[in-house]
Every structure is written in structure tokens, then in C-alpha cells.
Design a protein around this motif. Structure first.
Motif, PDB file in Angstrom:
ATOM      1  N   ASP A 136      19.135  45.547  37.832  1.00  0.00           N
ATOM      2  CA  ASP A 136      18.909  44.282  38.537  1.00  0.00           C
ATOM      3  C   ASP A 136      17.822  44.391  39.606  1.00  0.00           C
ATOM      4  O   ASP A 136      17.223  43.395  40.010  1.00  0.00           O
ATOM      5  N   CYS A 164      17.250  43.289  31.249  1.00  0.00           N
ATOM      6  CA  CYS A 164      18.286  42.317  30.868  1.00  0.00           C
ATOM      7  C   CYS A 164      19.174  42.885  29.766  1.00  0.00           C
ATOM      8  O   CYS A 164      20.385  42.638  29.748  1.00  0.00           O
ATOM      9  N   ASN A 169      22.762  40.723  30.238  1.00  0.00           N
ATOM     10  CA  ASN A 169      22.728  39.446  30.948  1.00  0.00           C
ATOM     11  C   ASN A 169      21.783  38.496  30.225  1.00  0.00           C
ATOM     12  O   ASN A 169      20.588  38.429  30.523  1.00  0.00           O
ATOM     13  N   LEU A 172      20.092  35.656  32.498  1.00  0.00           N
ATOM     14  CA  LEU A 172      18.885  36.091  33.196  1.00  0.00           C
ATOM     15  C   LEU A 172      17.731  36.212  32.213  1.00  0.00           C
ATOM     16  O   LEU A 172      16.590  35.834  32.514  1.00  0.00           O
ATOM     17  N   GLY A 173      18.031  36.726  31.026  1.00  0.00           N
ATOM     18  CA  GLY A 173      16.996  36.849  30.006  1.00  0.00           C
ATOM     19  C   GLY A 173      16.397  35.513  29.631  1.00  0.00           C
ATOM     20  O   GLY A 173      15.177  35.390  29.430  1.00  0.00           O
TER      21      GLY A 173
END
Length: 662
Positions: A136, A164, A169, A172-173
Motif C-alpha cells: 500500500d 494491487c 485489492n 484500488l486496482g
């Protein structure tokens, strides 16, 4: 560059620089290809000197093998006033990443001292976090980059999508995917699209990955192979085959993905057929391909294919004697094809052995009921530097279970953690429950389940349920079945087994109740299926009650003749093997069409006298078939090997290797 150059000029003695320039001008031209017409300005000369210095440091960085060397090079970098050179520092961070130096410590401190990092340097830091973590943090760095007004590059997004994937996630991707579209210029970039597909696939969103693929203007082997691997993993082999067929240039990776996919999705025939096409196409074979195709061969139990695959491995320079991966896979394949002696010959010829080769051989001995050899090899392993792992102990405990060696099994199980540092898993408990249950210690087995140090899974309760069938204990069977129905309500095998236990106990009302439950839940029973290899190497498949084989008439006549001969030897049908409330006559008729009997007779009709007949069955062999095949081995003088879903049975001269304990 201008800022770096200005700062560097201040530090130099200009008169010395001028003299150095004139004396070395010709040498610079010759060694570094810096020839320019006429005389260079001092500024231009200094720029080229700076480039040479940067090139030297890049050369040194490329050869750093540890953190100490990296720090020494950084000291040189500082001494030469290149602490603001994004070009050199980009390389510095990439090398740090390659050497697994924590990005958040030393490399990040170096980065933070740069006043004007360029996109390459930002991307190197983002990439470092995307590889080494924390994942992250790569997004945090990207946000700082964007706030600084720096435009990302294609490699920036590739690194972010990798992060990602590491985070799993997809939300987020998707946001970053939107950034790619909004910024523009990179949506059609092949590298960005490939990592985007990979991100969606790893996060489990195959359809999104497929849409990215479909929208790509240009695709390469990575684009195709990424999706092929993902459809194989999701068990959608039809979609994977469609993609594979559309792939313009099929490389070894794509072929291997399909072969392995078929093998892992219980389609061994398709895997072997495709591997044969791969060989015909002249595509190279590596150990990954061989492991996949060996797994397919092991599922079929086909001796012909086993010999062929061994030859392919040798011709590819992957001899099991020297390649421990191929050797271990070959041991497993030969063991599951019934060729235990050949498996042991491979084990003995291996120049290097590891825990996998030892475990494969121990498991091989166990599934064939060769407990003494399994134990001997286990103790031999203890004399080496190779430490047993979880699979090793599963093999040893299975060997004990298949021969009823209770006390030795108890001792090994209790010493696993203390002597070898291997904590018992649910799989090891399942082996112990099976061992105790088969030996008639049902109460002890049940107490072990109740006191387990880990949560029991279906294998544990299934072992207890199987023991209840052997010893006709419907009360304990109900307890085990209740847990199994909660853990896996769609596994029809558990319902059928409980129904059979009720049938053996004469509880026909309970049998009707369970069968009604099966119908209500829409579950379908897997029919008994047996495979046998004909003389020409072709695998023939027989299903219980199915008389549609081209040789069915001959098989039926030969079977009646065999059974008549066995009756003269004292054979009487075991009608309890049929768990339906039918007349004795109807039960006997059903017993005659069990798949292993059909496969046996076909083998007797089509293979050479004196050759071994090998049968592979998907379910446990029934008691009646066991007696028939045992008798057939005596009256025909043939060795018959049956692999059911529990173990191997070697029938020879009226005796089975299991000792009637299975």
C-alpha cells in the motif's frame, strides 16, 4: 540536469578543469565516442564528463552483490556530488530492490534527499514497494508524485497494478485503471494492459481481465497466457481451450499451462493428448511440463504413457537421475500406475534426493500396502540431513493404517512434533482416525476427534464414517455424517455412505429418508467407473451397469464362464455388497455388471497371457468384486492389480496384498 550541472561547476577548480580538458580531449574522443567537430565549450565538456561519471557509477551499481557494496557505492556517489542525479539514484533503488533491501529504510532515505526527482526515480521507488512491500506504500508514493505535478509513466502503472495484486485489492486496482484512462496515452500500452489483466485475474475478476484483453489493440504471448492460466485455475477449461486455439504463436509456457490445467482439472486424457500434440509441434519440454503430464498419467494409471513420458524426459536432458524434481514426479507416477518396483529403481538411481523424493517413495510404498519398506525408508531418511515434512508423515501413517499397525502408528503420531518439529494437521488426524477406526477402535477414534488441537475437516469425519461402515455402527455414523453434511452439504458420497450403513444394518426406513434427502437437494451419484489398458495401449472405460461397449456380448459370456468356474471353487456372491432392498436374484444380476468385473474380463480377453492386468477404479472396490478378482487370479494364473480410491490391491494366485484388510 541544469541544476545538477550548475551545482557541480561551482565545486570545481575551473583552471584545473580547463587544463584537464585540453590534455584529455583526444583520449575522451577515442574511448567514449565523444567526438564533436571543432572545440567544445567548457559547459558542454562538463556535461559529457558528468555523463561519464554517471556511467561509471551505473557500472559499479550493476555489480553490487550485497548491502555493504551498495553503501560503498553510495558513498562514492555522495563524494562525486551525484546525490541529486535521478539517473544514478534510479539505478541505486532498482539494485536495492533486487538485493531485497527494505525500501522503507535506506533506499527511501536516499530518495527523500532528492529535491527534484524525475518520473523514473519516482517509479523506481513505487516499483520497490510493489515488489518488497508494504504494497500500500506504493500507492502513497504515487499520490505524492501526482501532487508534485509529475506525470506517471507506463512502468509506474505496471508497478501499481502489481501492488494491487499483492493486496488483492480490486477496488484500488479499478481506481488506478480509471487513472490510466483519464491521463491517457497508456491504455493501449502492451505492458500496462498485461499487468492490468494479471491484477484482475489474481483478484478473481476474470471477466474484467477478459474485457481488457478483448479491447487490446496489440497482444503478445503474455497477454494470451495470463488468461489461459486463469481459466484453467477457475476450472473453465472450455474457455481456456478457446483462448489457446486462438493464440497465434504458442510457446512452451502456453502449452504447459494447458497441459497442467487439464491435469489439475481431472481431465488426464485431454492432458496427454495435448502433450502429444506439443511433442509433434516440436515445442521444448521443461520440468514444469513434465510434472503436469506425469500427474495426468498417474490419474489414468496407464503404463504405456508412463514409459513414453520417461523417454521424453530423457531426450529433453531431464534425467531423473540428476533432476530431483523430475525424479520425484516420476516416482509418484510409477507408484500410481502400479509399477512400484520401477518407482523404487528411479529412487535408487537418483544422485540427489530431497524430502519430496523420499516422501513420494514412502507414500508409494504406503498405497501399495508395503508397510515394512515404507518404515524402513522413513528410518533411513532419519539417518540423513533431510528432515521429514507433513507429507512424509501422511505416508507413514497411511502405511500403518493400511496394515493395521496401531501401536507403531500411535507412537509416530505422538512423536511428530516432539522429535521432528512437525505439528499434526487435520490431515494427520484423519490418518490416525482411519488407522484406529479400521482396526476396530471406534471409541478411541471418536475421542481423538473430540480432543483435536485443530478444527476437524471433512477428511477426519469421513474417516470415522468409513470405519462405521466396516463395523456396522449406524449410531456413530449419524454423528459423523451430521458434521459432514454441515461441512459439505453437496458431497453426495457422504449421503450414499450413510445410506449404505443403514442398509447393512437393515434400517430401510432410514435408507429411504437419506435417499429422499439426496433427491431433494438435487445431488447426482457418481457411477462406478473402471479403466483398463488394452494390449495396444488404448485405455478402455467401463461404467457399472453399462453394457454398450463394442465387446459387451463377449464380455458377458466370458464373465458367466469365469463365475461358473469360481462357483466350482466355492465362490458365493456377497449379496450385502448391493445396498438396495431388492430380491437376491436382482442383487446378483447387479453384481455382475460392476465396472471392475467388466474391466477384468475385458483385460483377460484382450491382453497377452501372463501379462499383468491393471485396473483403476474411481470408488472403493466392493467385497464381492474383491473375492471374484482374487479367485480370477488363481484360476487364470494372471497377476491382477486394482487401484481403487483408497489403495492398491495386488492379486496373485488367489491372494491379495491387502490381506483382506481394506
Amino acid at each position: 540536469m541544469v541544476r545538477v550541472l550548475s551545482r557541480h561547476l561551482i565545486k570545481l577548480n575551473l583552471s584545473n578543469l580547463s587544463r584537464h580538458y585540453h590534455s584529455n580531449h583526444l583520449q575522451l574522443q577515442q574511448q567514449h565516442n565523444l567526438s564533436l567537430p571543432g572545440s567544445l565549450s567548457l559547459f558542454e565538456y562538463q556535461r559529457q564528463q558528468l555523463q561519464l561519471l554517471e556511467a561509471q557509477l551505473i557500472y559499479v551499481l550493476d555489480r553490487c552483490n550485497n548491502l555493504a557494496q551498495l553503501k560503498q557505492t553510495h558513498a562514492q556517489l555522495l563524494r562525486k556530488y551525484l546525490d541529486q542525479s535521478s539517473f544514478v539514484l534510479t539505478k541505486f533503488i532498482r539494485v536495492s530492490t533486487k538485493l531485497n533491501v527494505s525500501i522503507g529504510l535506506y533506499p527511501r532515505l536516499v530518495f527523500d534527499q532528492v529535491r527534484y526527482p524525475n518520473p523514473f526515480l519516482w517509479t523506481a521507488l513505487i516499483r520497490g514497494y510493489s515488489i518488497l512491500g508494504p504494497f500500500d506504500e506504493s500507492v502513497v508514493v504515487y499520490n505524492c508524485m501526482r501532487r508534485g505535478g509529475i506525470r506517471p509513466m507506463s512502468f509506474t502503472f505496471s508497478a501499481l497494478f502489481k501492488a494491487c495484486s499483492g493486496l488483492f485489492n480490486v477496488g484500488l486496482g479499478r481506481q488506478l485503471h480509471a487513472q490510466v484512462v483519464w491521463i491517457g496515452g497508456y491504455h493501449d500500452d502492451l505492458y500496462v494492459s498485461n499487468t492490468l489483466i494479471d491484477m484482475y485475474v489474481k483478484c478473481g475478476f476474470l471477466e474484467c481481465g477478459r474485457r481488457v484483453f478483448d479491447e487490446m489493440g496489440e497482444r503478445d504471448a503474455i497477454s494470451w497466457t495470463s488468461l489461459i492460466v486463469a481459466y484453467t485455475k477457475s476450472r473453465d477449461m472450455e474457455a481456456a481451450a478457446e483462448l489457446f486455439d486462438g493464440l497465434p504463436d504458442k510457446d512452451m509456457v502456453a502449452w504447459t499451462a494447458m497441459v497442467t490445467g487439464y491435469a489439475q482439472n481431472a481431465k488426464p486424457k485431454e492432458a496427454l493428448k495435448l502433450f502429444e500434440s506439443m511433442q509433434d509441434a516440436g515445442v521444448n519440454t521443461d520440468e514444469v511440463t513434465l510434472v503436469g503430464v506425469m500427474s495426468a498419467c498417474a490419474q489414468l494409471g496407464a503404463g504405456k504413457y508412463a514409459r513414453w513420458i520417461r523417454d521424453v524426459a530423457e531426450k529433453a536432458g531431464l534425467s531423473p537421475a540428476r533432476n530431483v524434481v523430475v525424479g520425484s514426479a516420476l516416482i509418484d507416477m510409477y507408484s500410481k500406475c502400479g509399477s512400484l518396483e520401477e518407482a523404487y529403481r528411479v529412487f535408487q538411481m537418483m544422485e540427489v534426493r530431497n524430502v519430496y523424493s523420499y516422501s513420494a517413495m514412502i507414500v508409494g510404498f504406503a498405497m501399495h500396502g508395503r508397510v515394512n519398506e515404507a518404515m524402513s525408508l522413513f528410518y533411513e531418511m532419519g539417518q540423513t540431513d533431510i528432515k521429514p515434512n507433513k507429507v512424509t508423515f501422511i505416508g507413514v501413517l497411511t502405511a500403518c493404517s493400511h496394515t493395521g499397525i496401531v501401536q507403531q502408528g500411535r507412537q509416530i503420531f505422538s512423536n511428530m512434533d516432539k522429535d521432528y518439529g512437525v505439528a499434526p494437521s487435520a490431515d494427520h488426524y484423519a490418518c490416525m482416525v482411519d488407522l484406529l477406526g479400521r482396526a476396530g477402535h471406534l471409541e478411541e477414534a471418536y475421542e481423538l476427534v473430540k480432543t483435536m488441537s485443530v478444527e476437524p475437516h471433512g477428511g477426519v469425519w469421513g474417516a470415522l464414517l468409513g470405519a462405521c461402515r466396516i463395523y456396522k455402527n449406524p449410531e456413530m455414523a449419524e454423528v459423523a455424517a451430521k458434521h459432514l453434511f454441515e461441512l459439505d452439504p453437496n458431497d453426495i458420497g457422504n449421503y450414499v455412505l450413510l445410506s449404505n450403513i443403514y442398509a447393512l444394518a437393515g434400517k430401510w426406513d432410514d435408507v429411504s429418508r437419506i435417499r429422499k434427502l439426496i433427491r431433494t437437494r438435487g445431488l447426482k451419484k457418481n457411477p462406478g467407473c473402471s479403466l483398463v489398458e488394452a494390449k495396444d495401449g488404448v485405455i478402455h472405460e467401463f461404467f457399472a451397469g453399462d453394457m454398450t461397449h463394442p465387446k459387451s456380448k463377449e464380455i458377458k459370456e466370458a464373465l458367466e464362464e469365469l463365475l461358473q468356474t469360481l462357483r466350482l471353487e466355492g465362490y458365493k456372491p456377497i449379496l450385502s455388497s448391493v445396498v438396495h432392498n431388492l430380491s437376491d436374484e436382482e442383487k446378483e444380476r447387479l453384481l455382475k455388471t460392476h465396472s471392475e468385473k467388466l474391466a477384468l474380463v475385458f483385460g483377460l480377453l484382450t491382453t497377452s497371457p501372463g501379462s499383468v492386468i491393471t485396473i483403476v477404479k474411481n470408488l472403493r472396490i466392493c467385497e464381492d468384486c474383491h473375492i471374484v478378482i482374487c479367485g480370477a487370479s488363481k484360476v487364470t494364473g494372471r497377476e491382477i492389480v486394482v487401484r481403487d480410491n483408497m489403495r492398491f490391491h495386488h492379486f496373485h494366485d488367489g491372494v491379495c496384498s491387502c490381506g483382506d484388510f481394506w
